[in-house]
Design an enzyme around this catalytic site. Structure first.
Site, short mmCIF file in Angstrom:
data_model
loop_
_atom_site.label_atom_id
_atom_site.label_comp_id
_atom_site.label_asym_id
_atom_site.label_seq_id
_atom_site.Cartn_x
_atom_site.Cartn_y
_atom_site.Cartn_z
N LYS A 117 0.62 -1.61 -0.43
CA LYS A 117 0.19 -0.09 -0.04
C LYS A 117 1.15 1.01 -0.24
CE LYS A 117 -4.03 1.93 2.43
NZ LYS A 117 -5.27 2.02 0.88
N1 PMP Z 1 -7.60 -1.09 -2.92
C1 PMP Z 1 -7.22 -0.77 -3.18
C2 PMP Z 1 -6.37 1.09 -4.48
C3 PMP Z 1 -7.01 1.03 -1.63
O1 PMP Z 1 -6.62 1.88 -1.29
C4 PMP Z 1 -7.68 0.11 -0.90
C5 PMP Z 1 -7.94 1.11 0.72
N2 PMP Z 1 -6.98 0.46 1.88
C6 PMP Z 1 -8.57 -1.37 -0.73
C7 PMP Z 1 -8.03 -1.58 -1.96
C8 PMP Z 1 -9.20 -1.62 0.10
O2 PMP Z 1 -8.13 -2.27 0.97
P1 PMP Z 1 -8.86 -2.84 2.59
O3 PMP Z 1 -10.07 -3.46 2.96
O4 PMP Z 1 -7.35 -3.59 3.17
O5 PMP Z 1 -9.07 -0.95 3.10
#
Ligand code: PMP
Length: 289
Positions: free
Chosen positions: A158
């Site tokens: 991320k």
């Molecule tokens: N994809 C992207 C590009 C994101 O920014 C997020 C948000 N963090 C997610 C998927 C979903 O991840 P999560 O469920 O861990 O928040």
């Protein structure tokens, strides 16, 4: 609390101590600002408990490792910092943003080994990420940018750099009156939205893209587990654009998005159906359990 994000009352945790909101600043010659050497997390605290807090802290450290950075705080220290920040601001329900980056130091070229890795944890009160789409169904544009190959960029991280095409896609979508954009990947398969994963329903079964070149969201994993517990068949697989026409329901998952129904993607329409609403309600219950 409102106004510009750098001009608010409150406290932010920064490199081991709590600082006044307006003092949580960095220098313009910060490596991350020039070269995207930055990773972050988005988390939500419900009733005083951060949902999957430890998993988010682990992912933050893992994202940093993928960028050849070591965060100088352990998972336990990051957890304590998040709760200290929430307490200092008097919040039991808030969005939590942890961000780690290469700061200013002796290096200002691409290499950054001599610059410290820094960590800040802030928060804010954030309602529905997609506003009233939560009940009506979001309208999505189709992005012109594609999720890159994992051989091009560490797509499991991320990391800030991965969001450049997301901001551009989201701006284009908003200019067309959409809430977000759905992105294809470098091979042309359906991937995800700009900050959330995507699910489809057909004939009572669920189909979601295989997370092999984008973030395998914690919400995505939670929802897949929930569906399996409900006895719903889940197919994690490559999804072709031609298949969009045949899907009956669609929703997005993410920490900020939670479970948000999708009503439209480009020219394709979806109903805000029973399974979508059931999953959204179950998720809401789970995060507050
Ligand atoms: N994809 C992207 C590009 C994101 O920014 C997020 C948000 N963090 C997610 C998927 C979903 O991840 P999560 O469920 O861990 O928040």
């Amino acid at each position: 609390m409102a106004g510009a994000y750098d001009d608010r009352d409150g406290k932010i945790w920064m490199d081991g101590k709590m600082v006044e909101w307006r003092d949580a600043t960095v220098h313009v010659l910060t490596h991350a600002l020039h070269y995207a050497s930055s990773v972050f997390e988005g988390e939500r605290c419900y009733n005083g408990r951060i949902f999957l807090g430890v998993e988010h802290s682990k992912r933050l450290r893992r994202s940093a490792e993928l960028l050849d950075m070591e965060i100088p705080f352990s998972v336990e220290e990051i957890e304590a910092a998040k709760y200290a920040m929430l307490k200092a601001n008097g919040w039991t329900d808030a969005y939590v943003r942890a961000v780690a980056w290469r700061g200013s130091g002796e290096d200002m070229g691409v290499s950054a080994k001599r610059n410290p890795v820094r960590l800040a944890i802030a928060g804010w009160e954030w309602g529905n990420y997609y506003g009233d789409a939560k009940t009506k169904g979001a309208k999505l544009d189709i992005a012109k940018w594609k999720r890159p190959s994992p051989e091009t960029i560490p797509s499991a991280a991320k990391a800030a750099g991965l969001y450049m095409i997301c901001t551009m896609s989201k701006h284009a979508a908003e200019a067309k009156g959409c809430s977000d954009a759905m992105m294809f990947d470098y091979r042309g398969y359906v991937a995800e939205a700009t900050g959330a994963n995507i699910f489809f329903v057909k004939d009572g079964e669920v189909h979601t893209p295989l997370a092999d070149c984008f973030l395998n969201g914690l919400t995505r994993q939670t929802v897949i587990g929930m569906l399996k517990e409900k006895g719903v068949t889940v197919h994690e697989r490559h999804i072709m654009p031609e298949e969009l026409e045949g899907f009956e329901q669609c929703w997005l998952t993410g920490t900020a998005a939670e479970v948000t129904p999708v009503g439209q993607i480009g020219d394709f329409s979806f109903e805000v159906g029973a399974l979508t609403l059931d999953v959204a309600a179950s998720y809401e219950k789970l995060v507050r359990a």
